[in-house]
Design a protein around this motif. Sequence first.
Motif, short mmCIF file in Angstrom:
data_model
loop_
_atom_site.label_atom_id
_atom_site.label_comp_id
_atom_site.label_asym_id
_atom_site.label_seq_id
_atom_site.Cartn_x
_atom_site.Cartn_y
_atom_site.Cartn_z
N LYS A 131 0.38 -1.07 0.38
CA LYS A 131 -0.09 0.42 -0.05
C LYS A 131 0.37 1.42 0.32
CE LYS A 131 -3.91 -1.99 2.03
NZ LYS A 131 -4.58 -2.07 3.79
N TYR A 132 1.87 1.14 0.60
CA TYR A 132 2.77 2.51 0.88
C TYR A 132 3.47 2.67 -0.47
CZ TYR A 132 7.40 4.89 1.90
OH TYR A 132 7.96 6.30 2.12
N PHE A 133 3.99 2.00 -1.19
CA PHE A 133 4.15 1.81 -2.44
C PHE A 133 3.37 2.43 -4.35
CE2 PHE A 133 8.51 -0.19 -1.06
CZ PHE A 133 8.92 0.94 -1.27
N LYS A 134 2.08 1.11 -3.35
CA LYS A 134 1.29 1.77 -4.89
C LYS A 134 0.75 3.11 -4.74
CE LYS A 134 -3.92 0.42 -5.38
NZ LYS A 134 -4.97 -0.74 -4.95
N GLN A 135 0.64 4.15 -3.49
CA GLN A 135 0.04 5.18 -3.32
C GLN A 135 1.02 6.18 -4.86
OE1 GLN A 135 0.68 7.27 0.51
NE2 GLN A 135 2.17 6.10 0.42
N TYR A 136 2.11 6.06 -5.00
CA TYR A 136 3.34 6.70 -5.27
C TYR A 136 3.31 6.12 -7.19
CZ TYR A 136 4.75 8.75 -0.77
OH TYR A 136 5.04 9.10 0.35
N GLY A 137 2.61 5.06 -7.21
CA GLY A 137 2.64 4.76 -8.48
C GLY A 137 2.25 5.66 -9.42
N LYS A 138 1.33 6.93 -9.43
CA LYS A 138 0.60 7.70 -10.71
C LYS A 138 2.13 9.12 -10.66
CE LYS A 138 -2.17 10.61 -6.14
NZ LYS A 138 -3.03 10.64 -6.44
N TYR A 139 2.67 8.29 -9.02
CA TYR A 139 3.90 9.84 -9.48
C TYR A 139 5.27 8.97 -10.78
CZ TYR A 139 1.48 12.37 -6.29
OH TYR A 139 0.13 12.91 -5.15
N ILE A 142 7.87 11.05 -12.17
CA ILE A 142 8.61 12.11 -11.44
C ILE A 142 9.43 11.55 -11.04
CG2 ILE A 142 8.39 13.84 -9.49
CD1 ILE A 142 5.62 14.41 -9.55
N ILE A 143 9.11 10.45 -10.70
CA ILE A 143 10.59 9.42 -9.70
C ILE A 143 11.29 9.57 -11.02
CG2 ILE A 143 10.91 7.20 -8.48
CD1 ILE A 143 7.91 7.24 -7.34
N TYR A 144 11.72 8.69 -11.97
CA TYR A 144 12.18 8.33 -12.46
C TYR A 144 12.96 9.11 -13.09
CZ TYR A 144 13.29 6.70 -18.03
OH TYR A 144 14.28 6.80 -19.10
N MET A 145 12.51 10.71 -13.71
CA MET A 145 12.92 12.11 -13.97
C MET A 145 13.63 12.46 -13.07
SD MET A 145 9.97 13.71 -15.90
CE MET A 145 11.31 15.02 -16.78
N VAL A 146 13.45 12.50 -11.87
CA VAL A 146 14.05 12.83 -10.24
C VAL A 146 15.10 11.32 -10.13
CG1 VAL A 146 14.15 13.42 -8.08
CG2 VAL A 146 12.17 13.86 -9.88
N HIS A 147 15.27 10.43 -9.85
CA HIS A 147 16.17 9.54 -9.40
C HIS A 147 17.65 9.50 -10.05
CE1 HIS A 147 15.39 6.30 -12.24
NE2 HIS A 147 16.46 5.62 -11.80
N ALA A 148 17.34 9.38 -11.24
CA ALA A 148 18.28 9.24 -12.07
C ALA A 148 19.54 10.52 -11.69
CB ALA A 148 18.35 9.18 -13.59
N PRO A 149 19.53 11.71 -12.22
CA PRO A 149 20.32 13.12 -11.69
C PRO A 149 20.55 12.90 -10.36
CG PRO A 149 17.57 13.58 -12.35
CD PRO A 149 18.21 12.44 -12.57
N VAL A 150 19.88 12.61 -9.23
CA VAL A 150 20.01 12.84 -8.00
C VAL A 150 21.54 12.11 -7.46
CG1 VAL A 150 19.25 12.91 -5.84
CG2 VAL A 150 18.04 13.82 -7.83
N LEU A 151 20.95 10.99 -8.06
CA LEU A 151 21.54 9.40 -7.86
C LEU A 151 23.16 9.66 -8.08
CD1 LEU A 151 19.67 6.60 -7.92
CD2 LEU A 151 20.03 8.07 -5.86
N CYS A 181 12.83 11.95 -3.99
CA CYS A 181 12.22 11.85 -5.35
C CYS A 181 10.74 12.26 -3.93
CB CYS A 181 12.21 10.77 -5.40
SG CYS A 181 12.93 9.55 -6.44
N LEU A 182 10.44 12.05 -2.85
CA LEU A 182 9.09 11.91 -1.56
C LEU A 182 9.48 13.84 -2.12
CD1 LEU A 182 9.71 9.80 1.06
CD2 LEU A 182 7.74 9.31 -1.52
N VAL A 183 10.86 14.78 -1.63
CA VAL A 183 10.59 16.09 -1.85
C VAL A 183 9.90 16.37 -2.89
CG1 VAL A 183 12.01 17.53 -1.68
CG2 VAL A 183 12.84 16.18 0.27
N VAL A 184 10.53 15.97 -4.16
CA VAL A 184 10.21 16.65 -5.86
C VAL A 184 8.50 16.56 -5.27
CG1 VAL A 184 9.79 16.34 -8.06
CG2 VAL A 184 12.27 16.15 -6.59
N ILE A 185 8.14 14.96 -4.76
CA ILE A 185 7.11 14.56 -5.69
C ILE A 185 5.80 15.96 -3.97
CG2 ILE A 185 4.70 13.38 -4.41
CD1 ILE A 185 6.47 11.19 -5.51
#
Length: 211
Positions: A131-139, A142-151, A181-185
Amino acid sequence: MYILFFIFILVGAFSLLKVSLRLQLLIYFIGFILVQVLKINFYIFNVFGWVVFFCLGLLFKKDLNCIKSKGILSASLVLSILGYLLMIKFVGLSHAYYNDVSLVNFIPKVIFDILLFSFFLNIDEESKLFKYFKQYGKYSLIIYMVHAPVLSAIRAIILKFTMPNVFVLMVVLLIIGWVSCLVVIWMNNRFRLINFIFNAYANVKKIKNKR
């Protein structure tokens, strides 16, 4: 994003030509081998590096039960750990870096992908984790675009000053990447400008509909 764009074009073109996914996978794998041994354009190199994984995802999606068994989960876990340990020991950390696909790390990456598929398929849908990760599915975009440059940035900074244990580095990057990712969301939901950047099409459509 450029690589994903070209992958969509390549897979879409073969699909329009009615080429089966299994035959596509064989074609992409042969292409992957060729671009590894030839000096090739950066984008072509990476397209044929990652399109194999994209095609595998499409195949798994058609029959998720083939990788859902506990046996597949256990075997892929053991093989993933063993594969990465051997790779790090004999060729170094640089070949384990997820942004690069090579002949050295190809098989460990495929096995790790199977592990992730199997792991998520075996999570109880009523569990807190699901349920925790499901709630972020619609984002996911955003997660895809943010994680690569940040990491990439964090990894470069850490490796510039020290060479930590590889597993410590992976845990640190995982935590920092997810928190970022959570901050950007949160910013996306709070500020209209950020929301417009990540949801430009939907926002433009709303403006047109209002007119």
